[in-house]
Design an enzyme around this catalytic site. Structure first.
Site, mmCIF file in Angstrom:
data_model
loop_
_atom_site.group_PDB
_atom_site.id
_atom_site.type_symbol
_atom_site.label_atom_id
_atom_site.label_comp_id
_atom_site.label_asym_id
_atom_site.label_seq_id
_atom_site.Cartn_x
_atom_site.Cartn_y
_atom_site.Cartn_z
ATOM 1 N N LYS A 81 42.107 43.485 43.194
ATOM 2 C CA LYS A 81 41.282 41.854 42.411
ATOM 3 C C LYS A 81 42.088 41.620 41.254
ATOM 4 O O LYS A 81 41.506 42.938 40.559
ATOM 5 C CB LYS A 81 40.286 41.479 42.735
ATOM 6 C CG LYS A 81 39.891 41.582 44.468
ATOM 7 C CD LYS A 81 39.099 40.830 45.287
ATOM 8 C CE LYS A 81 39.558 40.808 47.470
ATOM 9 N NZ LYS A 81 38.302 40.660 48.304
ATOM 10 N N ARG B 3 36.546 48.392 50.579
ATOM 11 C CA ARG B 3 37.847 48.267 51.251
ATOM 12 C C ARG B 3 39.590 47.549 50.395
ATOM 13 O O ARG B 3 38.692 47.648 49.116
ATOM 14 C CB ARG B 3 37.655 46.259 51.974
ATOM 15 C CG ARG B 3 38.853 45.606 52.775
ATOM 16 C CD ARG B 3 38.705 43.958 52.609
ATOM 17 N NE ARG B 3 39.761 43.743 53.729
ATOM 18 C CZ ARG B 3 40.805 42.901 53.201
ATOM 19 N NH1 ARG B 3 41.052 42.997 51.972
ATOM 20 N NH2 ARG B 3 41.907 42.866 53.459
HETATM 21 N N1 HH2 Z 1 40.157 40.505 50.754
HETATM 22 C C1 HH2 Z 1 40.909 39.699 51.314
HETATM 23 C C2 HH2 Z 1 40.417 39.576 52.458
HETATM 24 N N2 HH2 Z 1 39.960 39.887 53.193
HETATM 25 N N3 HH2 Z 1 37.577 40.652 54.329
HETATM 26 C C3 HH2 Z 1 36.294 41.058 53.421
HETATM 27 N N4 HH2 Z 1 35.284 41.405 54.165
HETATM 28 N N5 HH2 Z 1 36.056 41.167 51.727
HETATM 29 C C4 HH2 Z 1 37.013 41.005 51.226
HETATM 30 O O1 HH2 Z 1 36.401 41.183 50.224
HETATM 31 C C5 HH2 Z 1 37.657 40.782 51.677
HETATM 32 C C6 HH2 Z 1 38.964 40.764 53.030
HETATM 33 C C7 HH2 Z 1 41.526 39.906 50.046
HETATM 34 O O2 HH2 Z 1 42.965 41.376 49.842
HETATM 35 P P1 HH2 Z 1 43.701 40.852 51.198
HETATM 36 O O3 HH2 Z 1 43.930 40.941 52.500
HETATM 37 O O4 HH2 Z 1 44.524 42.323 50.035
HETATM 38 O O5 HH2 Z 1 45.116 40.058 50.569
HETATM 39 P P2 HH2 Z 1 45.315 38.234 51.093
HETATM 40 O O6 HH2 Z 1 44.240 37.787 51.654
HETATM 41 O O7 HH2 Z 1 46.068 37.620 50.544
HETATM 42 O O8 HH2 Z 1 45.885 38.832 52.305
#
Ligand code: HH2
Length: 270
Positions: free
Chosen positions: A216, A252
């Site tokens: 992040k 995660r």
């Molecule tokens: N962060 C993201 C997506 N889903 N779910 C939970 N429970 N907690 C988090 O911190 C979280 C999440 C964002 O990260 P990422 O999936 O890599 O990116 P994107 O939303 O752009 O797909």
């Protein structure tokens, strides 16, 4: 029914497989179902307790996807996995959760904590799924414009306590729920740091905490680049270990092997 804390003992790693063209750090990487399937299997082999499959990016500025598009992205991946890898479905849509659980997913990870489509709670309850309820201020399209709190830790805890009550009232067993402060979801770097410093406020709710710090942008900024849009691996690992030492149960992460190794050492030294 195995309580979440027994199925995912502290520390457990959740691998991230984004089946999206536009995720902030791995957009486009896993769009081919065979590639996503391979990545999920590799993460499980590297020690991930569960793999979070998502078909909608929630990065700042994101406007969302239609139900059809989200199903088109994730269903082929779940079919290929065939229930052979423990899967969490990262969705706010009840129908996506329903299809994923029918295809063997064991957890619903809803970044809106059942606010976008409240019926997702009954879907999770019917399947006896584990549930992650996450805090977000605002919505992805605008959440980073001007996040504001009087007391970020207290407000996030109050929100999650209320959402947990709603989930339980709709049939989700409390012992199946974990809570997530939602790092970067309507929060400045300072808010994210404060949430990690005061994790005890969240832990006081009595449920395991899941956290997503991996890659992040706040970590890139803390590591010295004020214009960072992602965080480097070393910063992600440092943050994950610190979060684990403060009581977090599930991390995660995108880089599973490195985090599993780091957390094994942190656990041995704890
Ligand atoms: N962060 C993201 C997506 N889903 N779910 C939970 N429970 N907690 C988090 O911190 C979280 C999440 C964002 O990260 P990422 O999936 O890599 O990116 P994107 O939303 O752009 O797909």
């Amino acid at each position: 029914m195995i309580p979440l804390e027994e199925r995912f003992p502290r520390p457990s790693v959740m691998g991230v497989v984004n089946v999206t063209p536009d995720s902030f750090s791995d957009g486009g990487v896993h769009l081919d179902p065979a590639v996503a399937d391979g990545a999920a299997r590799r993460m499980a082999a590297e020690g991930a307790a569960i793999v979070d499959v998502g078909g909608e990016s929630t990065r700042p500025g994101s406007g969302g996807v239609t139900l059809d598009e989200e199903l088109r992205r994730v269903v082929p991946v779940l079919e290929l996995l065939g229930g052979e890898v423990p899967v969490s479905i990262d969705t706010a849509k009840a129908e996506v959760a329903r299809r994923a659980l029918a295809l063997g997913a064991v957890m619903v990870n809803d970044v809106t904590a059942f606010r976008a489509e409240p019926a997702i709670a009954e879907v999770a309850a019917e399947h006896g799924a584990y549930v992650c309820l996450m805090h977000m201020q605002g919505e992805p399209r605008t959440m980073q414009v001007a996040p504001r709190y009087a007391d970020v830790a207290a407000e996030v805890a109050t929100f999650l306590e209320e959402r947990m009550r709603v989930a339980v009232s709709r049939g989700v067993a409390e012992e199946r729920i974990c809570l997530d402060p939602g790092i970067g979801f309507g929060k400045t770097v300072e808010h994210n740091v404060e949430l990690l410093r005061r994790l005890d406020v969240l832990l006081a709710l009595g449920r395991p905490v899941l956290i997503g710090l991996s890659r992040k942008s706040s970590l890139g900024k803390l590591a010295g680049d004020p214009a960072a849009t992602t965080g480097p691996l070393g910063a992600s690992i440092a943050a994950a270990v610190a979060a684990y030492e403060r009581g977090v149960s599930i991390l995660r992460v995108h880089d599973v092997r490195e985090h599993v190794e780091a957390l094994a050492v942190a656990r041995a030294l704890a």
